[in-house]
Design an enzyme around this catalytic site. Sequence first.
Site, mmCIF file in Angstrom:
data_model
loop_
_atom_site.group_PDB
_atom_site.id
_atom_site.type_symbol
_atom_site.label_atom_id
_atom_site.label_comp_id
_atom_site.label_asym_id
_atom_site.label_seq_id
_atom_site.Cartn_x
_atom_site.Cartn_y
_atom_site.Cartn_z
ATOM 1 N N HIS A 271 0.835 -1.209 0.000
ATOM 2 C CA HIS A 271 0.000 0.000 0.000
ATOM 3 C C HIS A 271 0.872 1.262 0.000
ATOM 4 O O HIS A 271 0.722 2.143 -0.850
ATOM 5 C CB HIS A 271 -0.913 -0.024 1.241
ATOM 6 C CG HIS A 271 -1.809 1.171 1.390
ATOM 7 N ND1 HIS A 271 -3.123 1.165 0.996
ATOM 8 C CD2 HIS A 271 -1.576 2.418 1.885
ATOM 9 C CE1 HIS A 271 -3.663 2.358 1.250
ATOM 10 N NE2 HIS A 271 -2.741 3.133 1.795
ATOM 11 N N GLU A 272 1.793 1.324 0.938
ATOM 12 C CA GLU A 272 2.643 2.525 1.030
ATOM 13 C C GLU A 272 3.552 2.652 -0.193
ATOM 14 O O GLU A 272 3.871 3.757 -0.614
ATOM 15 C CB GLU A 272 3.464 2.536 2.326
ATOM 16 C CG GLU A 272 2.632 2.479 3.629
ATOM 17 C CD GLU A 272 1.539 3.536 3.741
ATOM 18 O OE1 GLU A 272 1.687 4.622 3.147
ATOM 19 O OE2 GLU A 272 0.524 3.257 4.414
ATOM 20 N N HIS A 275 1.677 4.706 -2.675
ATOM 21 C CA HIS A 275 1.763 6.143 -2.372
ATOM 22 C C HIS A 275 3.141 6.676 -2.778
ATOM 23 O O HIS A 275 3.260 7.738 -3.385
ATOM 24 C CB HIS A 275 1.603 6.379 -0.864
ATOM 25 C CG HIS A 275 0.184 6.342 -0.369
ATOM 26 N ND1 HIS A 275 -0.796 7.164 -0.859
ATOM 27 C CD2 HIS A 275 -0.411 5.600 0.602
ATOM 28 C CE1 HIS A 275 -1.948 6.927 -0.206
ATOM 29 N NE2 HIS A 275 -1.729 5.980 0.677
ATOM 30 N N GLU A 301 -4.716 7.974 -2.655
ATOM 31 C CA GLU A 301 -5.198 6.694 -2.146
ATOM 32 C C GLU A 301 -5.494 5.735 -3.307
ATOM 33 O O GLU A 301 -5.350 4.517 -3.158
ATOM 34 C CB GLU A 301 -6.438 6.924 -1.274
ATOM 35 C CG GLU A 301 -6.844 5.743 -0.416
ATOM 36 C CD GLU A 301 -5.853 5.382 0.695
ATOM 37 O OE1 GLU A 301 -4.880 6.125 0.915
ATOM 38 O OE2 GLU A 301 -6.068 4.329 1.338
HETATM 39 MG MG MG Z 1 -3.151 5.350 2.288
#
Ligand code: MG
Length: 509
Positions: A271-272, A275, A301
């Site tokens: 997830h990170e 980003h 996001e």
């Molecule tokens: Mg996030």
Amino acid sequence: MIENDVFHHPLVVELLDETRTLWALGHAMSLMGWDLETNMPGKGVTARSEAFSNLAVLQRNLLLRDEIVKTVDKLSEGIEELDDYEKGVVRVLSREIRIARALPEELVAKLAKVTSEATRIWSEAKKRNDFDRFRPHLEEIMKLVREKAERLGYDQHPYDALLDLYEEGLRTRDVEEIFSSLVPTTRRILDKVLSDDFYPRKHPLEDFSYDPERARELMKEILLKLGWDWNRGRLDESPHPFTMGLDVDDVRITTRYEGKDIRRALYSVIHEFGHALYELQIDRRISMTPIGGGVSLGVHESQSRFWENMIGRSHWFLKGVEEIIAKYLGAVAEHSWLELYRYVNTVRPDLVRVDADELTYNLHIYLRFQLEKRLISGDAQVGELPELWDSGIEELLGIRPKNYSEGVLQDIHWSHGSIGYFPTYTLGNLIAAQVWGKMRSEIDGLPELVEKLDLQPIRRWLRDRIHRWGATYPPSSLIQRVLGERPSTEHITRYFEWKYLKLPDELRR
Ligand code: MG
């Protein structure tokens, strides 16, 4: 004078010179924020908060200097002469100036003080399951946030003014429209998933313990496969995983190792990474300028969710990483990629948002959106929240919290005064599905590429379509421009139907 080959208009070049100190201050504050979450000794928090609030005042005063405000006004008058990047700079600064001017220093200082105290109280109240302890603080926050909305101004609903702070241009009616189709779709699919046994409610690997040392090595190898460049990024540990983009060549992510249920650490890393990749792939010619960062929380996001869910939780990816996972976590080696797939895709009604699966996640956001909207319009009071929460989640998921900690006190956001933030999570999920739909039609053999962990074509596609622009275009225009349509629920519906209703039959064979 700043040298560049993107900005030509002399007033824009002058403006960028003037804003460089603001950028540097933001850079320093980001680093202070990263340090606070990763390295700072606990007692350092008093001095760090004081430093932050002083620098925030300095930031505001630097922004509202005549040299900047007058130049932005002048450029706004002749906006048609500017190219897209230059227009972006003027748009971003005009917006920041408008917000800073609307909110008097006393209100900002009061909110900072009240929320920093409230965050401490919230954490205690959550531990002790004591809503009444938090209640007066939340009442004060709601009062101040309502004042904030009034001062910022809005056309239809005071909540519009707050949404716009996190997602430029997003309105209450847009969010209502999204949920009016997403909620029934999700519940229809959820009913079918729960009546079938392909996606289990619970998987034995959830109870599997791991050695954090081995897990650290595993994450390094996974990050390398995803395309991580250790000269431009770091991976550290913090209680709440996050990404901090300091510059196009300095992006830091974190995760945490709990020693059990490895998917929590693994999927926060992926997830990170999403980003981080956004920040790492912004056109370096616009770095250190007002448009040199990701454009909004929703678009940001979408990038993390895309990597976490569409790529990371796909059966193709799990086929690709099966051996790597087995290498570091021996006991997992007994499980096939299909079992790993079912492990990382359990589906169950859960009371806690951060533990929710991909399918039910947006229902949690819907509940928060409804409650925030009612609190801001004065249609509901803070004192009624626990009951509204419990009955709301019961209606959506058929389960009821046994205490406040797994109910109304679970999230930190309200104690921070972040009202209007939650809907950006669902918006991100929508856009991620839209990116996935578009990418599948444009990149030949996408599933095979994911399975071979040949991810460069995916990174390049994201860079060329979305990342490189930074904040040049407003979020919904960027999406319209690069994906050909505004954010809608069409793609996520199709994606959920494929993943949860069609795919199980294929994988069972
Ligand atoms: Mg996030």
